[in-house]
Design a protein around this motif. Structure first.
Motif, short mmCIF file in Angstrom:
data_model
loop_
_atom_site.label_atom_id
_atom_site.label_comp_id
_atom_site.label_asym_id
_atom_site.label_seq_id
_atom_site.Cartn_x
_atom_site.Cartn_y
_atom_site.Cartn_z
N LEU A 1 0.89 -1.22 0.10
CA LEU A 1 0.00 -0.07 0.01
C LEU A 1 0.86 1.13 0.09
O LEU A 1 0.19 2.29 0.01
CB LEU A 1 -1.01 -0.02 1.10
N GLY B 1 0.41 5.46 4.80
CA GLY B 1 -0.25 6.30 6.07
C GLY B 1 0.57 6.72 6.90
O GLY B 1 1.72 7.11 6.79
N ASP B 2 0.41 6.49 8.13
CA ASP B 2 1.11 6.90 9.15
C ASP B 2 1.37 5.60 10.01
O ASP B 2 0.77 4.86 10.28
CB ASP B 2 0.22 7.68 10.45
N PHE C 1 -2.68 1.34 12.70
CA PHE C 1 -2.74 0.16 12.13
C PHE C 1 -1.48 -0.28 11.28
O PHE C 1 -1.45 -0.67 10.34
CB PHE C 1 -3.99 0.02 11.26
N THR D 1 -2.40 9.54 7.65
CA THR D 1 -3.29 8.41 7.59
C THR D 1 -4.51 8.42 6.54
O THR D 1 -5.12 9.41 6.31
CB THR D 1 -3.78 8.18 8.87
N GLN E 1 -12.22 4.94 -1.95
CA GLN E 1 -11.32 4.11 -2.44
C GLN E 1 -10.24 4.79 -2.70
O GLN E 1 -10.43 5.82 -3.62
CB GLN E 1 -11.95 2.88 -3.58
N HIS E 2 -9.00 4.15 -2.53
CA HIS E 2 -7.72 4.99 -3.14
C HIS E 2 -7.60 6.31 -2.89
O HIS E 2 -7.37 7.32 -3.87
CB HIS E 2 -7.73 4.84 -4.73
N GLN F 1 -5.38 9.35 -4.26
CA GLN F 1 -4.55 8.81 -5.58
C GLN F 1 -5.40 9.24 -7.02
O GLN F 1 -6.65 9.61 -6.88
CB GLN F 1 -4.49 7.18 -5.67
N SER G 1 -9.75 0.72 1.10
CA SER G 1 -10.97 1.47 1.12
C SER G 1 -11.08 2.03 2.54
O SER G 1 -10.79 1.11 3.35
CB SER G 1 -12.30 1.01 0.61
N1 SAH Z 1 -1.01 2.84 8.40
C1 SAH Z 1 -2.14 3.15 7.44
C2 SAH Z 1 -3.13 1.83 7.59
C3 SAH Z 1 -2.69 0.60 7.15
S1 SAH Z 1 -4.01 -0.49 7.33
C4 SAH Z 1 -2.66 4.50 7.41
O1 SAH Z 1 -2.24 5.11 8.51
O2 SAH Z 1 -3.37 4.82 6.79
C5 SAH Z 1 -4.45 -0.64 5.58
C6 SAH Z 1 -5.91 0.03 5.32
O3 SAH Z 1 -5.61 1.38 5.24
C7 SAH Z 1 -6.44 -0.41 4.25
O4 SAH Z 1 -7.16 -1.89 4.27
C8 SAH Z 1 -7.46 0.67 3.86
O5 SAH Z 1 -8.74 0.57 4.78
C9 SAH Z 1 -6.75 1.87 4.15
N2 SAH Z 1 -6.07 2.51 3.38
C10 SAH Z 1 -4.85 2.88 3.02
N3 SAH Z 1 -4.45 3.37 1.95
C11 SAH Z 1 -5.77 3.94 1.60
C12 SAH Z 1 -6.11 4.84 0.57
N4 SAH Z 1 -5.30 5.42 -0.18
N5 SAH Z 1 -7.57 4.96 0.44
C13 SAH Z 1 -8.39 4.39 1.29
N6 SAH Z 1 -7.97 3.67 2.16
C14 SAH Z 1 -6.55 3.52 2.57
#
Ligand code: SAH
Length: 264
Positions: free
Chosen positions: A41, A93-94, A98, A122, A204-205, A208, A234
């Motif tokens: 991701l 994300g952060d 998670f 995040t 979603q996304h 991006q 998502s």
């Molecule tokens: N550490 C990450 C989360 C990791 S868990 C953060 O802080 O964002 C992974 C989950 O994050 C995915 O299953 C989805 O629910 C979410 N996610 C990560 N990137 C995403 C994105 N660009 N758009 C939507 N959901 C996203």
């Protein structure tokens, strides 16, 4: 006399995908890295700041492989840091949301490795931005819950009816990560404590180029995910802060690019 640098690993939040969302600190750490361990991701676009001679190790599920065991990742980080290399652990994300950063910090410290953490945006916040909706609101929401829809193996599953009831009473917005594969269970559980017409957004996304979103009532969540073929990654947002958007979606006014794409 050569200066011996302490063995160190930098955990870097790569944000939700748009490289413009990286912090300046993150860009600097990526640019200086000798080795980058890249999670699932993390968008490729973020790696444009890495040195061309940096070693990039993918430790996520890309290419259809099972994700790399955590113990292997920990060992690799320790080994490379002890060689005096600048090691960056890139997480989507952060790192603290998670991101299993807690486990990695514990393991690195236990091996005497220094750890630095650099925040990222995040996905839950990037999703709110995609919707241009505040997660808190003086009238509608006094707080936010970031929660996983997936749970952990061996741990009790989330009590969704209890969470929904609490969210209703305390006026909390729910931001659900990793929930898209379990929408039927989420819908059933959340409908026990929240009104079936509570608005829900699936983004979603986020951030991006492929970003898209749908806003529906809670009792239409599963049907909407099926109908629009929404998948991972998502974020699902639930709460009255989305009321304005739900009305727009209902009346078919001001449909953004996301809705136009679905209609096509
Ligand atoms: N550490 C990450 C989360 C990791 S868990 C953060 O802080 O964002 C992974 C989950 O994050 C995915 O299953 C989805 O629910 C979410 N996610 C990560 N990137 C995403 C994105 N660009 N758009 C939507 N959901 C996203």
């Amino acid at each position: 006399m050569t200066q011996v640098l302490p063995a160190r690993v930098t955990l870097v939040g790569a944000g939700p995908g748009d490289p413009e969302c990286l912090t300046l600190k993150a860009v600097r750490a990526i640019a200086m890295a000798d080795v980058l361990l890249v999670d699932d991701l993390v968008s490729e676009a973020v790696l444009q700041y890495a040195r061309t001679d940096a070693r990039v190790v993918y430790v996520g599920k890309r290419g259809g492989c099972a994700s790399t065991p955590q113990a292997f990742i920990d060992r690799l980080m320790v080994q490379q840091a002890r060689q005096g290399l600048r090691v960056v652990r890139l997480k989507g994300g952060d790192p603290f949301v998670f991101g299993r950063a807690g486990e990695e910090i514990e393991s690195l410290r236990a091996h005497g490795i220094e750890v630095e953490v650099i925040n990222g945006i995040t996905a839950g916040l990037a999703a709110a931005t995609a919707l241009q909706t505040s997660l808190t609101h003086r009238q509608h929401a006094h707080g936010v819950v970031f929660i996983t829809g997936h749970g952990s193996p061996g741990q009790p599953a989330t009590d969704w009816p209890l969470l929904a009831h609490t969210a209703h009473v305390l006026r909390l917005t729910l931001v659900i990560y990793m929930g898209i594969a379990r929408v039927a269970e989420l819908q059933r559980g959340l409908c026990s404590g929240l009104a079936p017409n509570t608005p829900v957004a699936i983004v979603q996304h986020a951030s991006q180029p492929e970003q898209r979103h749908v806003v529906v009532p809670l009792d239409g969540l599963t049907a909407a995910v099926d109908r629009h073929g929404l998948g991972s990654p998502s974020i699902i947002i639930v709460g009255d802060v989305l009321r304005g958007l739900a009305e727009i979606a209902h009346h078919g006014r001001a449909a953004g690019p996301a809705q136009q794409r679905h209609a096509a």
